[in-house]
Scaffold this motif. Structure first.
Motif, PDB file in Angstrom:
ATOM      1  N   HIS A 196       0.858  -1.197   0.000  1.00 41.17           N
ATOM      2  CA  HIS A 196       0.000   0.000   0.000  1.00 41.17           C
ATOM      3  C   HIS A 196       0.884   1.235   0.000  1.00 41.17           C
ATOM      4  O   HIS A 196       1.910   1.288   0.686  1.00 41.17           O
ATOM      5  N   GLY A 197       0.485   2.262  -0.771  1.00 39.07           N
ATOM      6  CA  GLY A 197       1.204   3.518  -0.741  1.00 39.07           C
ATOM      7  C   GLY A 197       0.700   4.476  -1.805  1.00 39.07           C
ATOM      8  O   GLY A 197       0.123   4.061  -2.812  1.00 39.07           O
ATOM      9  N   THR A 198       0.924   5.761  -1.559  1.00 43.73           N
ATOM     10  CA  THR A 198       0.526   6.809  -2.502  1.00 43.73           C
ATOM     11  C   THR A 198       1.646   7.834  -2.597  1.00 43.73           C
ATOM     12  O   THR A 198       2.184   8.269  -1.577  1.00 43.73           O
ATOM     13  N   ILE A 199       1.995   8.191  -3.811  1.00 41.30           N
ATOM     14  CA  ILE A 199       2.975   9.247  -4.050  1.00 41.30           C
ATOM     15  C   ILE A 199       2.345  10.256  -5.002  1.00 41.30           C
ATOM     16  O   ILE A 199       1.796   9.879  -6.041  1.00 41.30           O
ATOM     17  N   VAL A 200       2.418  11.528  -4.631  1.00 43.88           N
ATOM     18  CA  VAL A 200       1.893  12.604  -5.480  1.00 43.88           C
ATOM     19  C   VAL A 200       3.001  13.633  -5.681  1.00 43.88           C
ATOM     20  O   VAL A 200       3.597  14.118  -4.709  1.00 43.88           O
ATOM     21  N   VAL A 201       3.259  13.965  -6.927  1.00 45.01           N
ATOM     22  CA  VAL A 201       4.281  14.947  -7.274  1.00 45.01           C
ATOM     23  C   VAL A 201       3.595  16.199  -7.824  1.00 45.01           C
ATOM     24  O   VAL A 201       2.815  16.120  -8.775  1.00 45.01           O
ATOM     25  N   ILE A 202       3.876  17.342  -7.213  1.00 44.62           N
ATOM     26  CA  ILE A 202       3.371  18.611  -7.735  1.00 44.62           C
ATOM     27  C   ILE A 202       4.443  19.182  -8.659  1.00 44.62           C
ATOM     28  O   ILE A 202       5.513  19.595  -8.208  1.00 44.62           O
ATOM     29  N   SER A 203       4.163  19.186  -9.934  1.00 44.19           N
ATOM     30  CA  SER A 203       5.130  19.572 -10.945  1.00 44.19           C
ATOM     31  C   SER A 203       4.759  20.945 -11.502  1.00 44.19           C
ATOM     32  O   SER A 203       4.498  21.879 -10.759  1.00 44.19           O
ATOM     33  N   SER A 204       4.720  21.067 -12.826  1.00 42.41           N
ATOM     34  CA  SER A 204       4.444  22.359 -13.455  1.00 42.41           C
ATOM     35  C   SER A 204       4.040  22.152 -14.902  1.00 42.41           C
ATOM     36  O   SER A 204       4.467  21.198 -15.560  1.00 42.41           O
ATOM     37  N   ILE A 205       3.248  23.079 -15.412  1.00 37.73           N
ATOM     38  CA  ILE A 205       2.897  23.080 -16.826  1.00 37.73           C
ATOM     39  C   ILE A 205       4.134  23.145 -17.712  1.00 37.73           C
ATOM     40  O   ILE A 205       4.157  22.619 -18.825  1.00 37.73           O
ATOM     41  N   LEU A 241      -2.548  15.410 -13.586  1.00 39.49           N
ATOM     42  CA  LEU A 241      -3.724  16.269 -13.689  1.00 39.49           C
ATOM     43  C   LEU A 241      -3.287  17.677 -14.096  1.00 39.49           C
ATOM     44  O   LEU A 241      -2.512  18.320 -13.408  1.00 39.49           O
ATOM     45  N   ARG A 242      -3.822  18.149 -15.205  1.00 43.67           N
ATOM     46  CA  ARG A 242      -3.533  19.498 -15.665  1.00 43.67           C
ATOM     47  C   ARG A 242      -4.433  20.483 -14.906  1.00 43.67           C
ATOM     48  O   ARG A 242      -5.648  20.434 -15.006  1.00 43.67           O
ATOM     49  N   LEU A 243      -3.809  21.391 -14.190  1.00 42.12           N
ATOM     50  CA  LEU A 243      -4.554  22.377 -13.399  1.00 42.12           C
ATOM     51  C   LEU A 243      -4.109  23.748 -13.890  1.00 42.12           C
ATOM     52  O   LEU A 243      -3.294  24.421 -13.267  1.00 42.12           O
ATOM     53  N   ASN A 244      -4.661  24.157 -15.051  1.00 42.81           N
ATOM     54  CA  ASN A 244      -4.106  25.355 -15.686  1.00 42.81           C
ATOM     55  C   ASN A 244      -5.151  26.308 -16.249  1.00 42.81           C
ATOM     56  O   ASN A 244      -4.813  27.202 -17.027  1.00 42.81           O
ATOM     57  N   GLY A 245      -6.401  26.138 -15.900  1.00 46.68           N
ATOM     58  CA  GLY A 245      -7.429  27.064 -16.364  1.00 46.68           C
ATOM     59  C   GLY A 245      -7.889  26.845 -17.787  1.00 46.68           C
ATOM     60  O   GLY A 245      -8.630  27.654 -18.332  1.00 46.68           O
ATOM     61  N   GLY A 246      -7.408  25.762 -18.406  1.00 40.88           N
ATOM     62  CA  GLY A 246      -7.892  25.432 -19.741  1.00 40.88           C
ATOM     63  C   GLY A 246      -6.908  25.570 -20.868  1.00 40.88           C
ATOM     64  O   GLY A 246      -7.270  25.442 -22.037  1.00 40.88           O
ATOM     65  N   ILE A 247      -5.615  25.835 -20.544  1.00 42.32           N
ATOM     66  CA  ILE A 247      -4.611  25.933 -21.608  1.00 42.32           C
ATOM     67  C   ILE A 247      -4.376  24.549 -22.210  1.00 42.32           C
ATOM     68  O   ILE A 247      -4.211  23.573 -21.493  1.00 42.32           O
ATOM     69  N   ASN A 248      -4.361  24.458 -23.513  1.00 42.76           N
ATOM     70  CA  ASN A 248      -4.080  23.191 -24.174  1.00 42.76           C
ATOM     71  C   ASN A 248      -2.612  23.087 -24.564  1.00 42.76           C
ATOM     72  O   ASN A 248      -1.953  24.065 -24.793  1.00 42.76           O
TER      73      ASN A 248
END
Length: 242
Positions: free
Chosen positions: A130-139, A235-242
């Protein structure tokens, strides 16, 4: 309900602080180990805001240093259920002006320390299945940007870390995912001029900057049972930029 132990790397950043607050409020059975580099006052505020015994440990370490990363790992005597990587070091400059020292610093902060920390705790996650890893990266790790070539490269490396490690440890029921924010209203972005922000927002369909709390919402989702079949995703979290 079993207690979940969460390690937050970069907990004193604006996004890191929002992540701790969101994860703690979403599940009272979570305990935290908070890593930070400089902002001990922010860590003190976090401890005051959370309920008693929610913070197991706070650890100061400069992730540019292998020795201090070693000390960070040696100071944590607990098995970890979840790791959230929220650390970061910004840099803006032409690639021809980027010194070897800056390259080394960005590599250690964004890639090497992250890999070493994950490597250290993965054996216990494997044993526990069991385990979870989350990386906060960048566009920038996805689309790149001029004047931040090396930074973009390091963020792209984080994306490949997420995708590749997810395949490697998925059979042990360990999920690895990431969040790739666009422009977020944090201290790290305060160096941008009003004109630069406006130029950026012209390409954002939602016409605004994101908030640290919105990044934290995405992290909470990836740490929850609601994302139990998410693995190797960004997950893209950017306000809708493609």
């Amino acid at each position: 309900m079993q207690t979940e132990t969460i390690l937050i790397i970069g907990a004193s950043s604006d996004i890191g602080r929002a992540v701790v607050s969101k994860l703690a409020s979403a599940n009272p059975n979570r305990q935290f180990i908070l890593h930070y580099y400089k902002n001990d006052d922010v860590i003190n505020h976090i401890e005051q805001e959370l309920s008693h015994d929610t913070v197991l440990l706070t650890v100061q370490a400069d992730l540019r240093s292998d020795q201090e990363t070693d000390q960070l790992l040696a100071s944590i005597p607990f098995d970890i259920d979840t790791i959230v990587f929220a650390q970061g070091q910004s840099y803006s400059g032409l690639i021809t002006d980027t010194s070897d020292q800056v390259m080394d610093d960005l590599y250690h902060v964004h890639v090497k320390s992250m890999t070493r920390i994950a490597k250290h705790f993965l054996p216990s996650m494997n044993r526990n299945q069991h385990g979870t890893i989350v990386v906060i990266s960048s566009i920038w790790g996805e689309i790149g940007v001029s004047n931040e070539v090396w930074y973009s490269m390091m963020k792209s490396a984080q994306h490949q870390f997420v995708k590749s490690l997810a395949k490697e440890v998925g059979p042990s029921n360990i999920r690895v995912n990431g969040v790739a924010p666009g422009l977020i209203a944090t201290k790290m972005n305060q160096h941008l001029s009003d004109e630069e922000v406006e130029d950026w927002l012209q390409d954002v369909p939602l016409q605004r900057m994101g908030q640290p709390e919105e990044v934290a919402d995405a992290v909470q989702f990836l740490c929850s049972s609601q994302s139990s079949y998410f693995n190797g995703q960004l997950l893209r979290l950017n306000g809708g930029i493609n």
